[in-house]
Design a protein around this motif. Structure first.
Motif: not given
Lengths: 167, 164
Positions: A143-167
């Motif tokens: 993973y990589a995050l595009a950096n920017s001077w526009n980002y307000p300071t802070g500790s950011y979080t997010a969640t992501a879900t992986y899904t493996l499907t075998a029909p």
């Protein structure tokens, strides 16, 4: 006398044939076997967290994940002709209080057969990998995050879900 | 007359020798009429689906008890029991090589473990002399794999016992 000779010869031949016929006894029995293979999917990630350190956007326009490459193992049994797919979907943007960084600023590169690079989305699951037959596959995702001077300071979080499907 | 008598002896003797030799060859089979019987406790068994990581080898269920008899074996004669698959495990167009199936069998050393083949009969058991209602137990196993496609696979196996 000639008739007698042929009769005796014939008897000898019949006896020889009988010897071969009676030489072995055989018996057979059959059994049928069935094996059920059910659709199965199994996914493992080498890390359950991804973090990006603070950096100067001028010198580090793209921040690589601190954890480095994540090793992904995707195992699946599917029907002949079906496709096994691995997707990832973010629940929301990166959030810190009321500040947000669009989750689409997070991208990844990938290695391994069937694995693909992509951009994170919170609206549509993005393909991380796909395979057309059953099997066990291993690859990496960085993973990589595009950096920017526009980002307000802070500790950011997010969640992501992986899904493996075998029909 | 003397010439005639000599000619008769020369003709009859070889014929008699051939007949006697035929009788001698036929006698052992007549005295040792071989007979074998074979029966199985089940006419089918199955492998359940399982996670290859936690169950790398799937045990077939139920195990099969083989009951067999051999009689009339010649002195020094014996018998062999073999297994031969009719083909690979097949589910539509999907196949699992029959060589992925193995078996363990008891009692040893009469019975032996082995790997299934659909081209060459594999020895399951062998011995010498006669047997009366003897038994053995065969348990089949299937190597599990993530590469197997979904489906219900079938195959047939022929048990054969031969006395010699």
């Amino acid at each position: 006398m000639k008739t007698m000779r042929f009769l005796l010869l014939g008897a000898a031949v019949v006896m020889l044939a009988a010897t071969q016929t009676l030489g072995a006894a055989t018996a057979t029995s059959n059994v049928s076997v069935s094996a059920t293979v059910a659709a199965t999917a199994k996914l493992s990630l080498s890390s359950s967290t991804v973090s990006f350190a603070n950096a100067d956007p001028d010198t580090t326009p793209s921040i690589a994940a601190t954890e480095g490459a994540i090793t992904i193992t995707a195992k699946g049994k599917t029907a002949t002709g079906s496709t096994i797919s691995l997707t990832v979907l973010a629940a929301a943007d990166l959030t810190s209080g009321s500040d947000t960084i669009p989750i689409s600023n997070v991208t990844w590169t990938a290695s391994g057969t069937g694995f693909a690079a992509g951009t994170m989305s919170k609206s549509a699951a993005q393909t991380v990998g796909s395979w057309t037959t059953s099997g066990s596959r291993a690859g990496t995702q960085t993973y990589a995050l595009a950096n920017s001077w526009n980002y307000p300071t802070g500790s950011y979080t997010a969640t992501a879900t992986y899904t493996l499907t075998a029909p | 007359m003397a010439v005639h008598a000599v000619s008769k002896t020369r003709f009859v003797l070889p014929v008699l020798l051939m007949a006697v030799s035929g009788l001698l060859l036929a006698t052992p089979s007549a005295l040792y009429a071989q007979s074998v019987t074979l029966s199985l406790s089940q006419n089918s068994f199955s492998f359940a689906s399982a996670d290859p990581d936690s169950t790398p080898t799937i045990t077939g269920s139920p195990a099969i008890t083989v009951t067999y008899s051999v009689s009339g074996t010649k002195s020094g004669g014996g018998w062999t029991m073999t297994l031969l698959a009719g083909g690979n495990l097949i589910a539509g167009t999907a196949t699992i090589p029959i060589s992925n199936m193995t078996w363990t069998a008891t009692p040893k050393p009469v019975f032996q473990d082995g790997m299934m083949s659909n081209s060459l009969a594999q020895t399951l058991a062998s011995g010498l002399g006669n047997k009366s209602n003897s038994t053995g137990m065969v348990t089949f196993s299937l190597a599990n794999s993530w590469s197997y496609n979904v489906g219900t696979y079938t195959a047939s196996i022929i048990f054969t016992i031969t006395a010699y």
